[in-house]
Design an enzyme around this catalytic site. Structure first.
Site: not given
Ligand SMILES: O=C[C@H](O)COP(=O)(O)O
Ligand SMILES: CC(=O)C(=O)O
Length: 193
Positions: A26, A30, A113
């Protein structure tokens, strides 16, 4: 879950992940490099590439045009969900509550998610949420380290986990691809155990 600052690193990143045995990545929107990285990786047949941190329908459309095979959102955003469904692309919305799971179900989705997983109570919370929502599958992300991965993956309702430690920003900026491969392989090993 990748936050890439330089799209020129996309190919090396893809190679490192595949070498470590990962089959899906993914790439988040950002950073400005996100869309270009998705485009660079979309043609690979050894890695399924999707877009993360998709906050608007327009971002979803752009990510899909760049080749994203799935779209992930931090929260439940009906317009983003609709844009993906219109395009026939898998969308995995973030949920944190039972209400948001019901919104996902109303939209015809049964894969969500769970974010931010550890901060929301981890595997115990998913177990509690899964009880009334039979058939819903969760991808926990947020604080999912190798130490807690087994707790999540032991739950039948958990389809997969997401994490960023495999592709920590300092590894990417220093182009430490061997370390990315080692971490990917470690994650695959924990998941297989
Ligand atoms: O989906 C994304 C999250 O920010 C990932 O979390 P993490 O950085 O704690 O693995
Ligand atoms: C945190 C999350 O779900 C994303 O960055 O897509």
């Amino acid at each position: 879950m990748v936050v890439l600052e330089d799209a020129r690193h996309a190919d090396a990143l893809g190679d490192a992940l595949v070498k470590g045995g990962l089959k899906a990545a993914e790439i988040t929107l950002r950073t400005a490099a996100g869309l270009d990285a998705i485009e660079a990786l979309a043609g690979r047949d050894d890695l399924v590439v999707g877009a993360g941190t998709v906050l608007t329908a327009q971002q979803a459309e752009r990510a899909i045009a760049a080749g994203a095979r799935f779209v992930v959102t931090p929260g439940f955003a009906p317009k983003v969900v609709a844009a993906c469904q219109d395009a026939g692309v898998l969308v995995v919305p973030g949920v944190a509550t039972a209400t948001e799971i019901q919104m996902a179900l109303d939209a015809g989705l049964d894969l969500v998610k769970f974010f931010p997983a550890e901060q929301l109570g981890g595997a115990a919370t998913i177990k509690a949420l899964a009880a009334p929502f039979r058939g819903v599958r969760f991808i926990p992300t947020g604080g999912v380290t190798p130490a807690v991965m087994p707790d999540y993956l032991a739950l039948p309702a958990v389809a997969a986990v997401g994490a960023s430690w495999i592709v920590a920003p300092d590894l990417l900026s220093a182009q430490r691809w061997d370390e990315v491969t080692s971490r990917a392989a470690a994650a695959v090993e924990v998941a297989a155990a």
